[in-house]
Design a protein around this motif. Structure first.
Motif, mmCIF file in Angstrom:
data_model
loop_
_atom_site.group_PDB
_atom_site.id
_atom_site.type_symbol
_atom_site.label_atom_id
_atom_site.label_comp_id
_atom_site.label_asym_id
_atom_site.label_seq_id
_atom_site.Cartn_x
_atom_site.Cartn_y
_atom_site.Cartn_z
ATOM 1 N N SER A 181 -0.755 13.637 -20.597
ATOM 2 C CA SER A 181 0.186 12.514 -20.297
ATOM 3 C C SER A 181 0.840 11.765 -21.395
ATOM 4 O O SER A 181 1.779 11.704 -21.631
ATOM 5 C CB SER A 181 -0.529 11.554 -19.123
ATOM 6 O OG SER A 181 0.601 10.631 -18.835
ATOM 7 N N HIS A 187 -0.240 10.973 -11.430
ATOM 8 C CA HIS A 187 -0.929 9.643 -11.834
ATOM 9 C C HIS A 187 -1.245 8.986 -10.509
ATOM 10 O O HIS A 187 -2.687 8.314 -10.573
ATOM 11 C CB HIS A 187 -0.103 8.760 -12.873
ATOM 12 C CG HIS A 187 0.183 9.550 -14.034
ATOM 13 N ND1 HIS A 187 1.021 10.504 -14.329
ATOM 14 C CD2 HIS A 187 -0.444 9.180 -15.205
ATOM 15 C CE1 HIS A 187 1.050 10.867 -15.592
ATOM 16 N NE2 HIS A 187 -0.073 10.192 -16.135
ATOM 17 N N SER A 247 -5.978 3.469 -17.913
ATOM 18 C CA SER A 247 -5.160 4.439 -18.839
ATOM 19 C C SER A 247 -4.184 4.826 -17.503
ATOM 20 O O SER A 247 -2.927 4.862 -18.066
ATOM 21 C CB SER A 247 -6.120 5.790 -19.214
ATOM 22 O OG SER A 247 -5.240 6.648 -19.557
ATOM 23 N N LEU A 248 -4.568 5.297 -16.469
ATOM 24 C CA LEU A 248 -3.700 5.462 -15.503
ATOM 25 C C LEU A 248 -2.508 4.459 -15.294
ATOM 26 O O LEU A 248 -1.448 4.887 -15.115
ATOM 27 C CB LEU A 248 -4.202 5.995 -14.168
ATOM 28 C CG LEU A 248 -5.083 7.206 -14.379
ATOM 29 C CD1 LEU A 248 -6.228 7.537 -12.890
ATOM 30 C CD2 LEU A 248 -4.263 8.434 -14.282
ATOM 31 N N MET A 268 -10.531 5.212 -17.461
ATOM 32 C CA MET A 268 -9.538 5.919 -16.627
ATOM 33 C C MET A 268 -8.613 4.916 -15.802
ATOM 34 O O MET A 268 -7.268 5.315 -15.886
ATOM 35 C CB MET A 268 -10.401 6.877 -15.862
ATOM 36 C CG MET A 268 -9.560 8.000 -15.007
ATOM 37 S SD MET A 268 -8.660 9.026 -16.106
ATOM 38 C CE MET A 268 -7.971 10.184 -15.107
ATOM 39 N N THR A 290 -5.166 12.844 -18.845
ATOM 40 C CA THR A 290 -4.605 11.633 -19.628
ATOM 41 C C THR A 290 -4.063 12.193 -21.089
ATOM 42 O O THR A 290 -3.020 11.302 -21.314
ATOM 43 C CB THR A 290 -5.821 10.549 -19.766
ATOM 44 O OG1 THR A 290 -6.751 11.067 -20.316
ATOM 45 C CG2 THR A 290 -6.041 9.964 -18.397
#
Length: 131
Positions: free
Chosen positions: A37, A124, A85-86, A82, A34
């Motif tokens: 990214s 992702h 976030s994704l 998570m 992350t």
């Protein structure tokens, strides 16, 4: 577009792919994924910032503010759990790709961005399914 830009773009996929393949090897792999990214998303905003500063017809407050959006969204993604976030990162990559497509008409760049975005978003999605 120069060949070096293509190779560097493709090389930028190595962390996405390798961290996705090794997602179960270490607990910090998710943080590394992350974080990388978010950094790359910020870089995409920087491309537009550079264009805006080099083209007087593009240099206006609205466009410059929009150039900051990927950095802010990437930072926000790092503060979320998570899954959130994704989802935010996927949406940001796809939205910024649409913005790129509408603003930057150079065919070689557009083709490269489609390929790079597709692989990044796919990685992702794999993380999202596994989370």
């Amino acid at each position: 577009m120069i060949r070096t830009a293509h190779w560097l773009g493709y090389a930028g996929l190595i962390p996405f792919i390798s961290l996705t393949l090794g997602m179960s090897l270490h607990p910090l792999t998710a943080v590394a994924f992350t974080t990388y990214s978010a950094v790359i998303l910020s870089f995409l905003g920087g491309i537009h910032w550079g264009v805006a500063l080099s083209k007087p017809q593009w240099s206006n407050p609205t466009r410059l503010c929009l150039c900051m959006l990927p950095s802010l969204l990437g930072w926000l993604a790092l503060l979320l759990p998570m899954t959130g976030s994704l989802i935010l990162l996927i949406g940001s990559y796809l939205s910024w790709w649409l913005w790129d497509r509408a603003q930057l008409i150079e065919p070689d760049y557009r083709r490269l961005r489609v390929q790079l975005t597709a692989v990044a978003v796919l990685c992702h999605l794999v993380w999202l399914v596994q989370t």
